[in-house]
Design a protein around this motif. Structure first.
Motif, PDB file in Angstrom:
ATOM      1  N   LYS A 239       0.839  -1.214   0.000  1.00 14.06           N
ATOM      2  CA  LYS A 239       0.000   0.000   0.000  1.00 14.06           C
ATOM      3  C   LYS A 239       0.869   1.258   0.000  1.00 14.06           C
ATOM      4  CE  LYS A 239      -4.374  -1.175   1.960  1.00 14.06           C
ATOM      5  NZ  LYS A 239      -5.130  -1.496   3.126  1.00 14.06           N
TER       6      LYS A 239
ATOM      7  N   TYR B  91       6.396   5.271  12.457  1.00 18.21           N
ATOM      8  CA  TYR B  91       5.554   6.083  13.341  1.00 18.21           C
ATOM      9  C   TYR B  91       6.298   7.325  13.843  1.00 18.21           C
ATOM     10  CZ  TYR B  91       1.478   3.028  13.970  1.00 18.21           C
ATOM     11  OH  TYR B  91       0.327   2.314  13.792  1.00 18.21           O
TER      12      TYR B  91
ATOM     13  N   ARG C 212     -22.965  -3.897  11.717  1.00 16.54           N
ATOM     14  CA  ARG C 212     -22.160  -4.075  12.931  1.00 16.54           C
ATOM     15  C   ARG C 212     -22.371  -2.950  13.938  1.00 16.54           C
ATOM     16  NH1 ARG C 212     -16.492  -3.351  13.511  1.00 16.54           N
ATOM     17  NH2 ARG C 212     -15.825  -1.333  12.748  1.00 16.54           N
TER      18      ARG C 212
HETATM   19  N1  LIG Z   1     -15.028   1.713   5.504  1.00 17.96           N
HETATM   20  C1  LIG Z   1     -16.096   2.393   5.908  1.00 17.96           C
HETATM   21  O1  LIG Z   1     -17.107   2.537   5.219  1.00 17.96           O
HETATM   22  C2  LIG Z   1     -16.107   3.051   7.269  1.00 17.96           C
HETATM   23  C3  LIG Z   1     -17.075   4.028   7.558  1.00 17.96           C
HETATM   24  C4  LIG Z   1     -17.098   4.612   8.815  1.00 17.96           C
HETATM   25  C5  LIG Z   1     -16.186   4.184   9.770  1.00 17.96           C
HETATM   26  N2  LIG Z   1     -15.254   3.230   9.468  1.00 17.96           N
HETATM   27  C6  LIG Z   1     -14.326   2.799  10.507  1.00 17.96           C
HETATM   28  O2  LIG Z   1     -13.012   3.147  10.139  1.00 17.96           O
HETATM   29  C7  LIG Z   1     -12.096   2.164  10.629  1.00 17.96           C
HETATM   30  C8  LIG Z   1     -11.232   1.682   9.478  1.00 17.96           C
HETATM   31  O3  LIG Z   1     -12.074   1.055   8.544  1.00 17.96           O
HETATM   32  P1  LIG Z   1     -11.562   0.707   7.068  1.00 17.96           P
HETATM   33  O4  LIG Z   1     -12.763   0.196   6.355  1.00 17.96           O
HETATM   34  O5  LIG Z   1     -10.813   1.844   6.493  1.00 17.96           O
HETATM   35  O6  LIG Z   1     -10.533  -0.494   7.412  1.00 17.96           O
HETATM   36  P2  LIG Z   1      -9.531  -1.210   6.399  1.00 17.96           P
HETATM   37  O7  LIG Z   1      -9.410  -2.610   6.887  1.00 17.96           O
HETATM   38  O8  LIG Z   1      -9.930  -0.945   4.994  1.00 17.96           O
HETATM   39  O9  LIG Z   1      -8.147  -0.440   6.657  1.00 17.96           O
HETATM   40  C9  LIG Z   1      -7.394  -0.514   7.816  1.00 17.96           C
HETATM   41  C10 LIG Z   1      -5.946  -0.194   7.480  1.00 17.96           C
HETATM   42  O10 LIG Z   1      -5.194  -0.131   8.681  1.00 17.96           O
HETATM   43  C11 LIG Z   1      -3.916  -0.731   8.449  1.00 17.96           C
HETATM   44  N3  LIG Z   1      -3.355  -1.111   9.746  1.00 17.96           N
HETATM   45  C12 LIG Z   1      -3.685  -2.142  10.558  1.00 17.96           C
HETATM   46  N4  LIG Z   1      -2.933  -2.123  11.678  1.00 17.96           N
HETATM   47  C13 LIG Z   1      -2.124  -1.035  11.572  1.00 17.96           C
HETATM   48  C14 LIG Z   1      -1.141  -0.472  12.414  1.00 17.96           C
HETATM   49  N5  LIG Z   1      -0.842  -1.001  13.597  1.00 17.96           N
HETATM   50  N6  LIG Z   1      -0.498   0.635  11.991  1.00 17.96           N
HETATM   51  C15 LIG Z   1      -0.789   1.204  10.794  1.00 17.96           C
HETATM   52  N7  LIG Z   1      -1.718   0.709   9.970  1.00 17.96           N
HETATM   53  C16 LIG Z   1      -2.380  -0.394  10.347  1.00 17.96           C
HETATM   54  C17 LIG Z   1      -4.247  -1.889   7.532  1.00 17.96           C
HETATM   55  O11 LIG Z   1      -3.095  -2.364   6.861  1.00 17.96           O
HETATM   56  C18 LIG Z   1      -5.258  -1.236   6.595  1.00 17.96           C
HETATM   57  O12 LIG Z   1      -4.644  -0.611   5.500  1.00 17.96           O
HETATM   58  C19 LIG Z   1     -12.951   1.083  11.288  1.00 17.96           C
HETATM   59  O13 LIG Z   1     -13.030   1.296  12.658  1.00 17.96           O
HETATM   60  C20 LIG Z   1     -14.299   1.294  10.659  1.00 17.96           C
HETATM   61  O14 LIG Z   1     -15.365   0.869  11.492  1.00 17.96           O
HETATM   62  C21 LIG Z   1     -15.174   2.661   8.231  1.00 17.96           C
END
Ligand SMILES: NC(=O)c1ccc[n+]([C@@H]2O[C@H](COP(=O)([O-])OP(=O)(O)OC[C@H]3O[C@@H](n4cnc5c(N)ncnc54)[C@H](O)[C@@H]3O)[C@@H](O)[C@H]2O)c1
Length: 441
Positions: free
Chosen positions: A39, A72, A275
């Motif tokens: 990524k 970080y 969820r």
């Molecule tokens: N996707 C949606 O529609 C949406 C909408 C509202 C809220 N959210 C919330 O946003 C949050 C993220 O959702 P998403 O859909 O973007 O998730 P996602 O799984 O698409 O992305 C998460 C990212 O975090 C990275 N990651 C994991 N551990 C990490 C770490 N320790 N350090 C740095 N990066 C790390 C992963 O590699 C990944 O790229 C969730 O809590 C979700 O509930 C998502």
């Protein structure tokens, strides 16, 4: 004029990368952090690793303001505000896991220890109520040796975007929800969004706890509204001449109700609504309170799939053919239009049940086909072109209201093909044999 903040965004996923791209596109220097090297490489080349409307173009436009790394320390030391947008997957009891969040907090805390200036840490990931107070503040204070509210700030600032329109929703929100420990933190975020949003959103500022409850309550309310419309739909199917679409359109004219999310269709799905609804009940259980309404909404929403299957069975029985000779095609597999995401998609559940019942099933989706292959495997026949998918079909189910389904060339199809148009997308099309959900025939 206040100086523009430098930002860092932890987690470059479906929401995090869009967040970073939106801020960068408005002139904020933004450092994205992820553990996924692929990524990072792609983002630094200006290539979007995520399929989201407009994201590729925005990343290109904002290239000079955005960089991605896994370090970080660099991100925290070179930014003023850090947004945490890592995944918080649902656990078996419906609550959200803090695993990824805690890992990132440990690293942020270690970096904060090395920083002299004030830093604001913002949780954007959806979390269970009380997480900011009991998990976020606790880990950051312990790992940094610093005091929250004095040396660094913490805020909860979740998003209410929908996949497929994330960039638009992010830049044009109805309101911005900010849970702040300190007024100064809320002021920083309000300034940032005032400079970023293309509309003039209202700000709802409150304590982190109230913001955490607001976040899951809002999605829980929307799921209730969707389910209410589908309950009217179920009722109307029992009375000849009734039409839930007419009724819900009228209900929506009352400003106390409003016209959004109140129409008959499939149940809600995707990575947020189901969820967040279940998390609301899980939070109530944690407090030893009851959340009967939220639980019932979840149950009725799940029943919605079988309602559609029953309807399909009624329609196909009229053909007097065995199921294995009744050809069905399902148009649309994603949980909503304009996204390839199939998580908790009722269209996918419908296909799986039809296959189990012995129907040969053709499928087509403009974006979700590849994801669907991962779940449906070789149990269905995939088509790249919609008209080929419909060729020789007895019954076509429009399961997702993709706009392109309006432009099907019906002249090429047999007049006998039955359409179950779950979203009334074919209203006004003449000369086809169409049935709807929520209509008493
Ligand atoms: N996707 C949606 O529609 C949406 C909408 C509202 C809220 N959210 C919330 O946003 C949050 C993220 O959702 P998403 O859909 O973007 O998730 P996602 O799984 O698409 O992305 C998460 C990212 O975090 C990275 N990651 C994991 N551990 C990490 C770490 N320790 N350090 C740095 N990066 C790390 C992963 O590699 C990944 O790229 C969730 O809590 C979700 O509930 C998502």
């Amino acid at each position: 004029m206040k100086q523009l903040y430098s930002l860092s965004v932890i987690g470059l996923g479906k929401l995090g990368l869009c967040t970073a791209a939106c801020f960068a596109s408005k002139g904020f220097k933004t450092i994205g952090v992820d553990i996924d090297i692929d990524k990072i490489t792609k983002v630094n080349k200006g290539i979007s690793p995520i399929d989201e409307t407009g994201l590729q173009a925005m990343l290109k436009r904002a290239k000079k303001n955005i960089m991605a790394i896994s370090d970080y320390d660099f991100a925290i030391l070179n930014s003023d505000i850090t947004f945490i947008v890592v995944a918080t997957p649902s656990l078996a009891d419906g609550s959200f896991s803090n695993d990824y969040l805690e890992k990132s907090l440990l690293k942020i805390g270690a970096s904060l220890k090395k920083k002299k200036k004030y830093h604001l840490v913002v949780v954007t990931s959806t979390v269970m109520p009380q997480t900011v107070e009991t998990v976020v503040k606790y880990i950051l204070e312990n790992t940094s040796g610093k005091k929250c509210g004095r040396d660094f700030g913490v805020a909860y600032n979740p998003e209410f975007i929908a996949l497929g329109s994330v960039l638009h929703d992010f830049l044009n929100p109805d309101f911005i929800l900010i849970g702040e420990v300190n007024k100064i933190d809320g002021d920083m975020l309000e300034f940032l969004y005032t400079k970023t949003c293309e509309n003039k959103p209202r700000f709802a500022r409150m304590s982190p706890l109230n913001a955490e409850i607001t976040k899951i309550s809002l999605n829980c309310y929307i799921t209730t509204k969707i389910t209410f419309a589908n309950s009217i739909s179920a009722l109307c199917e029992g009375v000849k001449g009734a039409d839930a679409s007419v009724i819900t359109q009228a209900l929506g004219l009352d400003t106390r109700v409003g016209s959004k999310y109140i129409k008959p269709g499939l149940g809600y799905g995707g990575p947020c609504f189901p969820r967040d609804n279940v998390a609301f009940s899980a939070f109530a259980r944690r407090l030893e309170k009851k959340a009967k309404l939220a639980e019932m909404v979840d149950e009725v929403n799940k029943d919605q799939v079988m309602r559609v299957i029953e309807k399909i069975n009624v329609l196909t029985e009229r053909l007097h053919k065995p199921k294995n000779k009744t050809k069905i095609c399902v148009l649309g597999l994603s949980y909503k239009p304009n996204t390839p995401i199939i998580e908790d998609s009722q269209a996918i559940s419908i296909v799986q049940i039809l296959v189990n019942e012995g129907f040969p099933v053709n499928v087509y989706d403009p974006q979700a086909q590849q994801n669907a292959r991962g779940v449906l495997g070789t149990t269905v026949t995939y088509f790249e072109h919609i008209e080929e998918c419909l060729s020789g079909i007895n019954l076509a189910v429009i399961a997702v209201p993709w706009i392109e389904f309006k432009n099907i060339n019906f002249r090429k199809l047999s007049k006998k093909t039955i359409f179950l148009d779950c979203w009334r997308i074919l209203d006004g099309v003449k000369g086809i044999n169409t049935y709807h959900l929520g209509v008493g025939y």
